[in-house]
Design an enzyme around this catalytic site. Structure first.
Site, short mmCIF file in Angstrom:
data_model
loop_
_atom_site.label_atom_id
_atom_site.label_comp_id
_atom_site.label_asym_id
_atom_site.label_seq_id
_atom_site.Cartn_x
_atom_site.Cartn_y
_atom_site.Cartn_z
N SER A 116 19.84 31.77 -2.69
CA SER A 116 21.04 31.45 -1.92
C SER A 116 20.75 30.18 -1.13
CB SER A 116 21.32 32.60 -0.93
OG SER A 116 22.20 32.18 0.09
N TYR A 169 19.18 39.53 5.27
CA TYR A 169 19.60 38.82 4.04
C TYR A 169 18.89 37.47 3.93
CZ TYR A 169 22.74 36.72 0.55
OH TYR A 169 23.26 36.11 -0.57
P1 NAP Z 1 28.60 41.35 -5.79
O1 NAP Z 1 29.81 40.97 -6.56
O2 NAP Z 1 28.72 42.29 -4.65
O3 NAP Z 1 27.52 41.88 -6.83
C1 NAP Z 1 26.33 42.50 -6.44
C2 NAP Z 1 25.73 43.16 -7.67
O4 NAP Z 1 24.47 43.75 -7.30
C3 NAP Z 1 26.60 44.29 -8.22
O5 NAP Z 1 26.61 44.20 -9.61
C4 NAP Z 1 25.88 45.54 -7.77
O6 NAP Z 1 26.03 46.66 -8.66
C5 NAP Z 1 24.44 45.07 -7.83
N1 NAP Z 1 23.55 45.93 -7.05
C6 NAP Z 1 23.66 46.27 -5.74
N2 NAP Z 1 22.64 47.10 -5.40
C7 NAP Z 1 21.89 47.26 -6.53
C8 NAP Z 1 20.71 47.98 -6.83
N3 NAP Z 1 20.09 48.72 -5.90
N4 NAP Z 1 20.23 47.93 -8.09
C9 NAP Z 1 20.86 47.21 -9.06
N5 NAP Z 1 21.97 46.50 -8.82
C10 NAP Z 1 22.48 46.53 -7.57
O7 NAP Z 1 27.90 40.06 -5.15
P2 NAP Z 1 27.57 38.59 -5.74
O8 NAP Z 1 28.15 37.62 -4.81
O9 NAP Z 1 27.92 38.51 -7.17
O10 NAP Z 1 26.00 38.56 -5.54
C11 NAP Z 1 25.07 38.45 -6.60
C12 NAP Z 1 23.84 37.71 -6.12
O11 NAP Z 1 24.20 36.38 -5.74
C13 NAP Z 1 23.16 38.33 -4.90
O12 NAP Z 1 21.75 38.24 -5.03
C14 NAP Z 1 23.64 37.45 -3.75
O13 NAP Z 1 22.74 37.43 -2.67
C15 NAP Z 1 23.68 36.10 -4.46
N6 NAP Z 1 24.50 35.09 -3.79
C16 NAP Z 1 25.86 35.23 -3.69
C17 NAP Z 1 26.59 34.25 -3.06
C18 NAP Z 1 28.09 34.29 -2.95
O14 NAP Z 1 28.66 33.44 -2.26
N7 NAP Z 1 28.77 35.23 -3.57
C19 NAP Z 1 25.94 33.14 -2.49
C20 NAP Z 1 24.57 33.05 -2.59
C21 NAP Z 1 23.87 34.02 -3.25
P3 NAP Z 1 27.14 47.81 -8.34
O15 NAP Z 1 28.48 47.11 -8.43
O16 NAP Z 1 26.97 48.80 -9.43
O17 NAP Z 1 26.83 48.32 -6.98
#
Ligand code: NAP
Length: 269
Positions: free
Chosen positions: A154, A167
């Site tokens: 991130s 985080y």
């Molecule tokens: P998201 O839509 O909430 O997706 C999170 C994913 O992680 C979901 O598929 C969830 O599965 C899975 N997950 C949660 N707990 C888990 C566990 N214990 N074991 C296996 N899978 C698990 O969020 P996102 O924004 O796509 O985030 C994905 C990654 O990108 C994260 O690492 C986040 O920190 C990073 N990121 C996001 C942003 C942003 O702006 N969105 C920015 C920087 C970094 P379930 O749905 O089955 O719970």
């Protein structure tokens, strides 16, 4: 040089790929020819929907439920993947959560949960993938590398984040984890790369974009003046996993519309 990144005949596991960025990455890897494992923790129907989307375009995919912070579940997931695809070529450590609170109110539970999934989860999955990459080595005609690991970090790998200390700490940890294993695994022809997304429109940060006021406020942090989409990150991941990026290892590529340019300083010269 081949202009389209090709991941033909490669098996890829994307953790947390039933939603958001992970889903975008899985679809992009499948479009580049990879066979996919769609990992999820809770949302079975959403994972099966991603599998169907990939199959509808002629690709191959199946879903596995596993909590990436639990060692036995991670081992069982890799065993299931190897039983079906024989091996792994690409691991994308994407699963991540936020449990936000003021620092002084943060519970040990919320600290451990975020570190466990975001950081320890990357350790557990990378260790299983690296063992297989080393056992199998490079396969001619598939990829120049024995394996590729992409660590979803991130902008908070470098930007401190009040109210989100667990985080931001997990993401700072991913940076040093990624670099250290990249150094150790490079002689085995294994590449390890980080992606540092800025604000990407997913459920994790819904409150930051789901009203015009919230979106306007968010855009003041993004010089390029738009929120990112999961497919932006998907395209980057597909390229990083391909041989077009064969000389990249041990670094984080930020994809953030300029969020790491400290836009608050733009008018302060
Ligand atoms: P998201 O839509 O909430 O997706 C999170 C994913 O992680 C979901 O598929 C969830 O599965 C899975 N997950 C949660 N707990 C888990 C566990 N214990 N074991 C296996 N899978 C698990 O969020 P996102 O924004 O796509 O985030 C994905 C990654 O990108 C994260 O690492 C986040 O920190 C990073 N990121 C996001 C942003 C942003 O702006 N969105 C920015 C920087 C970094 P379930 O749905 O089955 O719970």
């Amino acid at each position: 040089m081949n202009q389209t990144p090709s991941l033909k005949n490669q098996a890829a596991l994307v953790t947390g790929s039933d939603s958001g960025i992970g889903k975008g990455v899985a679809l992009a890897l499948a479009a580049a020819g990879a066979k996919l494992v769609i990992n999820y923790a809770h949302n079975h129907d959403a994972a099966e929907e991603v599998v169907s989307q990939i199959k509808a375009t002629g690709g191959e995919a199946f879903a596995i439920q596993a909590d990436v912070s639990h060692e036995e579940e991670v081992k069982a997931m890799f065993a299931q993947m190897f039983a079906r695809y024989g091996t792994i070529d690409i691991l994308v450590n994407n699963a991540g959560v936020q449990k936000d609170s003021k620092f002084v109110d943060m519970t040990l539970d919320d600290w451990n949960k975020v570190i466990g999934i975001n950081l320890t989860g990357q350790f557990l999955c990378s260790r299983e993938a690296a063992k297989e990459f080393i056992r199998r080595g490079v396969i001619e005609d598939r990829s120049s590398a024995a394996g590729k690991i992409i660590c979803m970090s991130s902008v908070h790998e470098i930007i401190p984040w009040a109210g989100h200390v667990n985080y931001a700490t997990s993401k700072g940890g991913i940076s040093m984890f990624m670099k250290s294993i990249a150094q150790e695994l490079a002689p085995h022809k294994i590449r390890v790369v980080g992606i540092g997304p800025g604000a990407i429109k997913t459920p994790i940060n819904k409150s930051a974009w789901d009203t015009p006021e919230a979106l306007d406020k968010l855009l003041t942090l993004i010089p390029y003046n738009r929120i990112g989409q999961p497919n932006d990150i998907g395209q980057l991941a597909a390229w990083l996993a391909s041989d077009q990026a064969d000389y990249i290892t041990g670094t984080t590529i930020f994809m953030d519309g300029g969020m790491t340019l400290y836009p608050g300083f733009a008018e302060n010269g």
